[in-house]
Write a protein that holds these residues in place. Structure first.
Motif, short mmCIF file in Angstrom:
data_model
loop_
_atom_site.label_atom_id
_atom_site.label_comp_id
_atom_site.label_asym_id
_atom_site.label_seq_id
_atom_site.Cartn_x
_atom_site.Cartn_y
_atom_site.Cartn_z
N ILE A 60 -0.26 6.15 -4.12
CA ILE A 60 0.78 5.76 -3.17
C ILE A 60 0.90 4.24 -3.28
O ILE A 60 -0.11 3.53 -3.17
N ALA A 61 2.12 3.75 -3.50
CA ALA A 61 2.31 2.31 -3.63
C ALA A 61 3.75 1.93 -3.34
O ALA A 61 4.66 2.76 -3.46
N GLY A 62 3.96 0.70 -2.93
CA GLY A 62 5.31 0.20 -2.65
C GLY A 62 5.51 -1.19 -3.22
O GLY A 62 4.53 -1.93 -3.43
N HIS B 274 10.81 -0.39 -3.65
CA HIS B 274 10.45 0.82 -4.38
C HIS B 274 9.35 1.56 -3.68
O HIS B 274 8.41 0.94 -3.19
N SER B 275 9.43 2.87 -3.68
CA SER B 275 8.23 3.65 -3.53
C SER B 275 7.72 3.80 -4.96
O SER B 275 8.22 4.63 -5.73
N ALA B 276 6.71 2.99 -5.32
CA ALA B 276 6.15 3.06 -6.68
C ALA B 276 5.31 4.32 -6.87
O ALA B 276 4.87 4.62 -7.97
N THR B 277 5.14 5.04 -5.76
CA THR B 277 4.53 6.37 -5.76
C THR B 277 5.28 7.31 -6.71
O THR B 277 4.71 8.25 -7.24
N LYS B 278 6.57 7.03 -6.92
CA LYS B 278 7.46 7.95 -7.63
C LYS B 278 7.54 7.59 -9.11
O LYS B 278 6.55 7.68 -9.80
N TYR B 279 8.70 7.13 -9.60
CA TYR B 279 8.86 6.95 -11.06
C TYR B 279 8.01 5.82 -11.64
O TYR B 279 7.58 5.91 -12.79
N ILE C 122 19.64 8.85 4.63
CA ILE C 122 18.50 7.96 4.38
C ILE C 122 17.20 8.76 4.24
O ILE C 122 17.07 9.87 4.79
N TYR C 123 16.25 8.19 3.51
CA TYR C 123 14.91 8.78 3.38
C TYR C 123 14.33 9.00 4.79
O TYR C 123 14.37 8.10 5.64
N GLY C 124 13.81 10.20 5.04
CA GLY C 124 13.32 10.58 6.37
C GLY C 124 12.30 9.60 6.95
O GLY C 124 12.32 9.29 8.13
N LEU D 45 20.64 0.08 1.80
CA LEU D 45 21.20 1.13 0.92
C LEU D 45 20.09 1.87 0.20
O LEU D 45 19.07 1.29 -0.16
N GLU D 46 20.34 3.15 -0.01
CA GLU D 46 19.60 3.90 -1.02
C GLU D 46 20.69 4.40 -1.94
O GLU D 46 21.69 4.94 -1.46
N THR D 47 20.52 4.24 -3.22
CA THR D 47 21.50 4.79 -4.15
C THR D 47 20.88 5.04 -5.51
O THR D 47 20.33 4.11 -6.08
N GLY E 263 0.79 -1.22 0.00
CA GLY E 263 0.00 0.00 0.00
C GLY E 263 0.82 1.28 0.00
O GLY E 263 0.30 2.36 -0.26
N SER E 264 2.13 1.19 0.29
CA SER E 264 3.02 2.36 0.21
C SER E 264 4.46 1.86 0.22
O SER E 264 4.73 0.71 0.56
N GLY E 265 5.38 2.76 -0.14
CA GLY E 265 6.80 2.42 -0.07
C GLY E 265 7.21 2.08 1.35
O GLY E 265 7.98 1.15 1.58
N LEU E 266 6.66 2.83 2.31
CA LEU E 266 7.03 2.55 3.70
C LEU E 266 6.51 1.19 4.17
O LEU E 266 7.17 0.51 4.96
N ALA E 267 5.35 0.78 3.68
CA ALA E 267 4.85 -0.56 4.02
C ALA E 267 5.78 -1.63 3.46
O ALA E 267 5.99 -2.68 4.07
N VAL F 36 18.29 -2.83 -1.33
CA VAL F 36 18.53 -1.53 -1.97
C VAL F 36 17.19 -0.85 -2.26
O VAL F 36 16.31 -1.43 -2.90
N ASP F 37 17.04 0.36 -1.75
CA ASP F 37 15.89 1.20 -2.11
C ASP F 37 16.21 1.79 -3.49
O ASP F 37 17.06 2.67 -3.60
N ASN F 38 15.54 1.28 -4.51
CA ASN F 38 15.86 1.65 -5.90
C ASN F 38 14.89 2.69 -6.46
O ASN F 38 14.74 2.82 -7.67
N THR F 39 14.25 3.42 -5.55
CA THR F 39 13.22 4.38 -5.94
C THR F 39 13.74 5.45 -6.91
O THR F 39 13.10 5.75 -7.91
N PHE F 40 14.92 6.02 -6.61
CA PHE F 40 15.41 7.14 -7.41
C PHE F 40 15.84 6.71 -8.81
O PHE F 40 15.65 7.45 -9.77
N ALA F 41 16.44 5.53 -8.92
CA ALA F 41 16.96 5.10 -10.23
C ALA F 41 15.87 4.45 -11.06
O ALA F 41 15.78 4.67 -12.27
C1 LIG Z 1 8.99 8.31 -1.09
C2 LIG Z 1 10.07 7.40 -0.72
C3 LIG Z 1 9.85 6.33 0.15
C4 LIG Z 1 8.52 6.09 0.83
O1 LIG Z 1 7.52 5.74 -0.06
P1 LIG Z 1 5.94 6.06 0.15
O2 LIG Z 1 5.35 5.48 -1.07
O3 LIG Z 1 5.81 7.53 0.27
O4 LIG Z 1 5.54 5.36 1.41
C5 LIG Z 1 10.91 5.47 0.39
N1 LIG Z 1 12.13 5.68 -0.16
C6 LIG Z 1 12.38 6.72 -0.98
C7 LIG Z 1 13.73 6.88 -1.56
C8 LIG Z 1 11.36 7.62 -1.29
O5 LIG Z 1 11.63 8.65 -2.09
#
Ligand SMILES: *Cc1c(COP(=O)(O)O)cnc(C)c1O
Length: 391
Positions: free
Chosen positions: A203-205, A190-195, A96-98, A139-141, A71-75, A168-173
């Motif tokens: 909002i998705a993870g 992934h935070s699929a909320t993003k790219y 790290i992501y806040g 890691l986040e990178t 349901g979210s990246g944090l989940a 690895v949190d691959n959200t940015f790449a």
């Molecule tokens: C936004 C984000 C998250 C959290 O994802 P949500 O979908 O907002 O819960 C985690 N890691 C990174 C790098 C993000 O940018």
């Protein structure tokens, strides 16, 4: 097979009807022929065909075996941490992501899971900080928001040698640019909320695992804890993924041009973008990813929260908002927004200065984006002059 072709055809045609768009199964349960005799689906928290299709697609794109949609990246992050038990330790990237910091500190520390933070851009720091209690390296990178890049392959070797998992949190790449599982990581989130979603409308993870057994463990945790992604939102992410390749290419082009504009601007102190030759980790970014992404951060010569606030409220196309990775350009002031849950000294030590501004460079014409930034700099300069005059 080119990436775009692979990506587009990873999305299946519906075998039942031939529908070219993935059907949305908006149901909570499934009728059984006899108790325990069903068509592979019994209850929609456990399994849903629309969600399942998304999970198969992301597993393919990340070169893993099991995908799990949350349901979210944090989940998604939460489910990975639940692999651990009291007494275990996490070794995490310092920048790290806040939200991940808040989850680790305010939820998991009280359950006896300790987190140590290191600058992972130097793999030696990771090597030195691993203890027998370390069960997960996080890691986040590139990182959020200072775009630090860590060597996934080198850190994966350290994880293997110490029998701990690397996530690895691959959200940015996004998988269009970087595939950590191919470089030795065990899990990707992934935070699929993003790219991946890409349109700032959900909002998705996602979690993807390299090995099937680990994937089954995450699936068990998800079913036990319940943080699933809804069918419609699963469909939205699939729809986003259809154009991921094209969008990410353009995000990269626009961000590179914006970063080059900022680099020589007189009001700027530092620019953070892995595509700049001056970026500290440019070489490793070039080695492990196909592009440098759409996020650019910078600090002002006037390194105050006031100047940053004035800037982020002066742009027209760059909208002031949390989040990133959508079609429209966004900007934010991490010290005030995404990173306000991190104590000020810790935040500054990780390189998030008071005036740091993060841009999510969107898909507008880049000349318009640069003109927008330029007029905000002009405004900032004239406000400074007015202020000096009044005093
Ligand atoms: C936004 C984000 C998250 C959290 O994802 P949500 O979908 O907002 O819960 C985690 N890691 C990174 C790098 C993000 O940018």
């Amino acid at each position: 097979m080119s990436n775009a072709t692979e990506l587009i055809h990873s999305i299946p045609v519906d075998p039942l009807t031939g529908a070219i768009s993935v059907p949305i199964y908006q149901t909570s349960t499934y009728v059984q022929d006899a108790p325990g005799v069903n068509k592979g689906y019994d209850y929609a928290r456990s399994n849903n065909p629309t969600r399942g299709t998304l999970e198969d697609i992301i597993a393919k794109l990340e070169k893993g075996t099991v995908g799990i949609a949350f349901g979210s990246g944090l989940a998604a992050i939460d489910a990975v941490v639940k692999l651990l038990k009291a007494g275990d330790e996490i070794l995490a990237v310092d920048d790290i992501y806040g939200g991940a910091f808040r989850l680790f500190t305010h939820i998991y520390e009280k359950f006896g899971i300790k987190v140590n933070y290191v600058d992972t851009t130097n793999a030696e720091n990771v090597f030195n900080a691993v203890t027998p209690k370390t069960k997960l390296i996080w890691l986040e990178t590139p990182t959020n928001p200072t775009l630090k890049v860590s060597d996934i392959e080198a850190i994966a070797k350290i994880a293997k040698a110490n029998a701990c998992l690397l996530c690895v949190d691959n959200t940015f790449a996004s998988p269009a640019l970087q595939q950590p599982l191919s470089l030795g990581a065990d899990l990707v989130i992934h935070s699929a909320t993003k790219y991946l979603g890409g349109h700032s409308d959900l909002i998705a993870g996602l979690v993807v695992t390299k090995e099937k057994e680990l994937g089954e463990k995450i699936k068990f945790i998800q079913n036990a804890s319940g943080a699933i992604l809804a069918p419609f939102d699963s469909w939205l992410v699939i729809r986003g993924i259809e154009t991921l390749h094209l969008r990410v290419q353009q995000h990269c082009r626009n961000a590179q041009a914006v970063a080059e504009f900022l680099e020589i601007h007189p009001a700027i102190d530092k620019v953070y973008y892995p595509g700049l030759k001056t970026h500290l980790n440019h070489d490793i970014a070039k080695k492990q990813s196909k592009g440098f992404g759409g996020i650019v951060s910078f600090t002002l010569k006037n390194d105050t929260q006031e100047a940053a606030t004035a800037f982020v409220t002066s742009t027209n196309y760059f909208k002031l908002a949390e989040s990133l990775g959508g079609v429209k350009s966004l900007l934010c002031h991490p010290a005030h927004m995404t990173h306000k849950s991190i104590p000020a000294e810790k935040r500054r030590a990780a390189g998030v200065a008071d005036s740091l501004i993060r841009l999510s460079v969107g898909l507008e014409d880049v000349e318009d984006l640069i003109a927008d930034l330029e007029q905000a700099f002009v405004k900032l300069e004239s406000e400074k002059k007015n202020y000096a005059f009044q005093n």
